[in-house]
Design a protein around this motif. Structure first.
Motif, mmCIF file in Angstrom:
data_model
loop_
_atom_site.group_PDB
_atom_site.id
_atom_site.type_symbol
_atom_site.label_atom_id
_atom_site.label_comp_id
_atom_site.label_asym_id
_atom_site.label_seq_id
_atom_site.Cartn_x
_atom_site.Cartn_y
_atom_site.Cartn_z
ATOM 1 N N VAL A 1 11.248 10.038 -0.605
ATOM 2 C CA VAL A 1 11.492 11.481 -0.697
ATOM 3 C C VAL A 1 12.044 11.802 -2.087
ATOM 4 O O VAL A 1 12.978 11.155 -2.557
ATOM 5 C CB VAL A 1 12.484 11.976 0.391
ATOM 6 C CG1 VAL A 1 12.660 13.490 0.297
ATOM 7 C CG2 VAL A 1 11.995 11.596 1.790
ATOM 8 N N GLY A 2 11.424 12.788 -2.721
ATOM 9 C CA GLY A 2 11.864 13.206 -4.055
ATOM 10 C C GLY A 2 12.260 14.667 -4.086
ATOM 11 O O GLY A 2 13.449 15.009 -4.084
ATOM 12 N N ASN A 3 11.254 15.530 -4.056
ATOM 13 C CA ASN A 3 11.462 16.972 -4.192
ATOM 14 C C ASN A 3 12.550 17.570 -3.309
ATOM 15 O O ASN A 3 13.401 18.319 -3.786
ATOM 16 C CB ASN A 3 10.154 17.694 -3.818
ATOM 17 C CG ASN A 3 9.512 18.329 -5.016
ATOM 18 O OD1 ASN A 3 10.166 18.604 -6.012
ATOM 19 N ND2 ASN A 3 8.228 18.559 -4.934
ATOM 20 N N ALA A 4 12.479 17.251 -2.028
ATOM 21 C CA ALA A 4 13.411 17.868 -1.079
ATOM 22 C C ALA A 4 14.846 17.504 -1.443
ATOM 23 O O ALA A 4 15.764 18.325 -1.294
ATOM 24 C CB ALA A 4 13.081 17.412 0.342
ATOM 25 N N GLY B 1 4.817 8.697 1.137
ATOM 26 C CA GLY B 1 5.586 9.745 0.463
ATOM 27 C C GLY B 1 4.765 11.000 0.276
ATOM 28 O O GLY B 1 3.569 11.044 0.585
ATOM 29 N N GLY B 2 5.423 12.018 -0.242
ATOM 30 C CA GLY B 2 4.753 13.269 -0.567
ATOM 31 C C GLY B 2 4.988 14.350 0.466
ATOM 32 O O GLY B 2 4.495 14.261 1.596
ATOM 33 N N GLY B 3 5.776 15.358 0.094
ATOM 34 C CA GLY B 3 5.948 16.532 0.949
ATOM 35 C C GLY B 3 6.819 16.339 2.176
ATOM 36 O O GLY B 3 6.787 17.150 3.092
ATOM 37 N N ILE B 4 7.607 15.275 2.185
ATOM 38 C CA ILE B 4 8.489 15.065 3.350
ATOM 39 C C ILE B 4 9.792 15.814 3.089
ATOM 40 O O ILE B 4 10.509 15.518 2.123
ATOM 41 C CB ILE B 4 8.748 13.555 3.579
ATOM 42 C CG1 ILE B 4 7.424 12.855 3.876
ATOM 43 C CG2 ILE B 4 9.760 13.344 4.708
ATOM 44 C CD1 ILE B 4 7.467 11.348 3.748
ATOM 45 N N ILE C 1 0.878 -1.169 0.000
ATOM 46 C CA ILE C 1 0.000 0.000 0.000
ATOM 47 C C ILE C 1 0.921 1.226 0.000
ATOM 48 O O ILE C 1 1.847 1.312 0.817
ATOM 49 C CB ILE C 1 -0.932 0.025 1.239
ATOM 50 C CG1 ILE C 1 -1.900 -1.156 1.222
ATOM 51 C CG2 ILE C 1 -1.678 1.370 1.312
ATOM 52 C CD1 ILE C 1 -2.986 -1.139 0.148
ATOM 53 N N TYR C 2 0.657 2.136 -0.955
ATOM 54 C CA TYR C 2 1.470 3.357 -1.062
ATOM 55 C C TYR C 2 0.534 4.536 -0.849
ATOM 56 O O TYR C 2 -0.338 4.807 -1.666
ATOM 57 C CB TYR C 2 2.108 3.400 -2.451
ATOM 58 C CG TYR C 2 3.120 4.507 -2.721
ATOM 59 C CD1 TYR C 2 3.206 5.668 -1.952
ATOM 60 C CD2 TYR C 2 4.017 4.386 -3.778
ATOM 61 C CE1 TYR C 2 4.138 6.657 -2.227
ATOM 62 C CE2 TYR C 2 4.954 5.375 -4.066
ATOM 63 C CZ TYR C 2 5.010 6.500 -3.282
ATOM 64 O OH TYR C 2 5.944 7.483 -3.568
ATOM 65 N N MET C 3 0.721 5.231 0.273
ATOM 66 C CA MET C 3 -0.061 6.442 0.532
ATOM 67 C C MET C 3 0.814 7.639 0.193
ATOM 68 O O MET C 3 1.919 7.786 0.725
ATOM 69 C CB MET C 3 -0.485 6.519 1.997
ATOM 70 C CG MET C 3 -1.495 5.461 2.393
ATOM 71 S SD MET C 3 -2.565 6.022 3.773
ATOM 72 C CE MET C 3 -1.400 6.171 5.101
ATOM 73 N N ASP C 4 0.287 8.489 -0.683
ATOM 74 C CA ASP C 4 1.102 9.570 -1.241
ATOM 75 C C ASP C 4 0.337 10.890 -1.161
ATOM 76 O O ASP C 4 -0.797 10.983 -1.643
ATOM 77 C CB ASP C 4 1.393 9.218 -2.716
ATOM 78 C CG ASP C 4 2.510 10.056 -3.312
ATOM 79 O OD1 ASP C 4 2.916 11.052 -2.703
ATOM 80 O OD2 ASP C 4 2.962 9.695 -4.416
ATOM 81 N N ALA C 5 0.965 11.888 -0.551
ATOM 82 C CA ALA C 5 0.344 13.221 -0.521
ATOM 83 C C ALA C 5 0.645 13.973 -1.814
ATOM 84 O O ALA C 5 0.204 15.115 -1.980
ATOM 85 C CB ALA C 5 0.843 14.009 0.685
ATOM 86 N N GLY C 6 1.397 13.346 -2.723
ATOM 87 C CA GLY C 6 1.732 13.958 -4.009
ATOM 88 C C GLY C 6 3.056 14.694 -3.917
ATOM 89 O O GLY C 6 3.415 15.232 -2.864
ATOM 90 N N SER C 7 3.761 14.693 -5.024
ATOM 91 C CA SER C 7 5.078 15.314 -5.028
ATOM 92 C C SER C 7 4.968 16.802 -4.725
ATOM 93 O O SER C 7 4.158 17.507 -5.317
ATOM 94 C CB SER C 7 5.747 15.091 -6.377
ATOM 95 O OG SER C 7 7.113 15.360 -6.247
ATOM 96 N N GLY C 8 5.773 17.259 -3.787
ATOM 97 C CA GLY C 8 5.760 18.674 -3.427
ATOM 98 C C GLY C 8 4.556 19.078 -2.604
ATOM 99 O O GLY C 8 4.224 20.258 -2.519
ATOM 100 N N ALA C 9 3.898 18.112 -1.974
ATOM 101 C CA ALA C 9 2.719 18.423 -1.153
ATOM 102 C C ALA C 9 3.077 19.449 -0.089
ATOM 103 O O ALA C 9 4.171 19.426 0.481
ATOM 104 C CB ALA C 9 2.201 17.153 -0.486
HETATM 105 C C1 1GP Z 1 5.620 11.659 -4.814
HETATM 106 O O1 1GP Z 1 5.754 10.319 -2.857
HETATM 107 C C2 1GP Z 1 6.497 10.982 -3.811
HETATM 108 O O2 1GP Z 1 4.868 10.790 -5.546
HETATM 109 C C3 1GP Z 1 7.521 11.910 -3.248
HETATM 110 O O3 1GP Z 1 7.028 13.186 -2.954
HETATM 111 O O4 1GP Z 1 8.596 14.692 -4.159
HETATM 112 O O5 1GP Z 1 7.179 15.565 -2.281
HETATM 113 O O6 1GP Z 1 9.094 14.021 -1.832
HETATM 114 P P1 1GP Z 1 8.030 14.430 -2.799
#
Ligand code: 1GP
Length: 251
Positions: free
Chosen positions: A226-229, A204-207, A173-181
């Motif tokens: 973690v992606g964006n950060a 993931g998402g916004g960490i 299960i992948y819960m994602d707030a979306g990239s750059g949340a």
């Molecule tokens: C987005 O869960 C990933 O689909 C990573 O999110 O880029 O905000 O870290 P961030």
């Protein structure tokens, strides 16, 4: 069908070991950037590279994946935003079904169309219940998916969605707030979901802070993405990896 990497992820979960996945968007890296991420990843003990994005415009996915594979041992898992994001050089594919949405194309439609290509790729397939949680800003994934995210305070909806996904046979299960949340997922939601499912839980998402990565793991996340950060500050890899990997010892 291959299961090797999934078995490792499951065993790590059973052992209480938390995983750190660095998300690489192929559209945003050149060779120098990849080198930097690989070296930092090796030094920090990053567990997985996730490769993909909601919109992969460039066509160098194969190059990016094979470059990573030939320069380190860190497993590469595809996190595709669309069915054409396939590379046989990766170790595995998150085979995503958007179970938080009600868009049949992203629940099953695109899978039907891409099934022969996915099978032919020879990749290890990981059926993944993908849940988008409102992160306080319209993200690419919610726009592209044309599906409303789960409200961030509706923990019970998230819980029931994850339970249904697991009972339908999803292996992750992948819960994602979306990239750059703007708002990452609450620990209370993570905890409720983690307590009700047995399959590994990816968050993931916004960490952007190591502390949040740590708290997510304490709440029950098995893998933190973690992606964006990291795109903005690759030096964070070391701190976030240390925070995530410290959790098993303390917990
Ligand atoms: C987005 O869960 C990933 O689909 C990573 O999110 O880029 O905000 O870290 P961030």
């Amino acid at each position: 069908m291959k299961h090797r990497l999934y078995d490792i992820i499951s065993e790590r979960k059973l052992a209480g070991k938390k995983g750190f996945a660095v998300l690489i968007d192929p559209d945003k890296v050149d060779e120098a950037k990849l080198d930097e991420l690989i070296q930092l990843g090796i030094a920090a003990g990053v567990d997985y590279f996730f490769v993909g994005g909601s919109l992969v415009i460039s066509s160098h996915l194969d190059e990016v994946v094979s470059y990573i594979k030939s320069n380190c041992q860190i497993p590469v898992i595809l996190f595709p935003g669309s069915p054409n994001q396939l590379s046989k050089y990766a170790d595995a594919l998150l085979y995503l079904s958007l179970i938080s949405g009600r868009n049949p194309e992203l629940l099953i439609g695109q899978h039907v169309i891409s099934a022969p290509a996915v099978k032919k790729s020879g990749l290890e397939i990981m059926p993944t219940g993908y849940m988008v949680i409102d992160g306080g800003a319209p993200t690419t994934v919610s726009y592209i998916s044309n599906a409303a995210p789960i409200p961030r305070d509706k923990n019970e909806i998230a819980m029931c969605t994850a339970m249904a996904g697991e009972m339908l046979g999803m292996k992750l299960i992948y819960m994602d707030a979306g990239s750059g949340a703007r708002n990452p997922i609450n620990e209370s939601m993570i905890e409720l979901v983690a307590n009700r499912i047995e399959v590994p839980l990816i968050i993931g998402g916004g960490i952007i802070h190591p502390e949040k990565a740590y708290l997510n793991c304490r709440a029950g996340a098995d893998i933190v993405v973690v992606g964006n950060a990291i795109e903005k500050d690759p030096g964070l890899i070391k701190e976030i990896a240390a925070a995530i990997h410290s959790t098993a010892v303390i917990a």
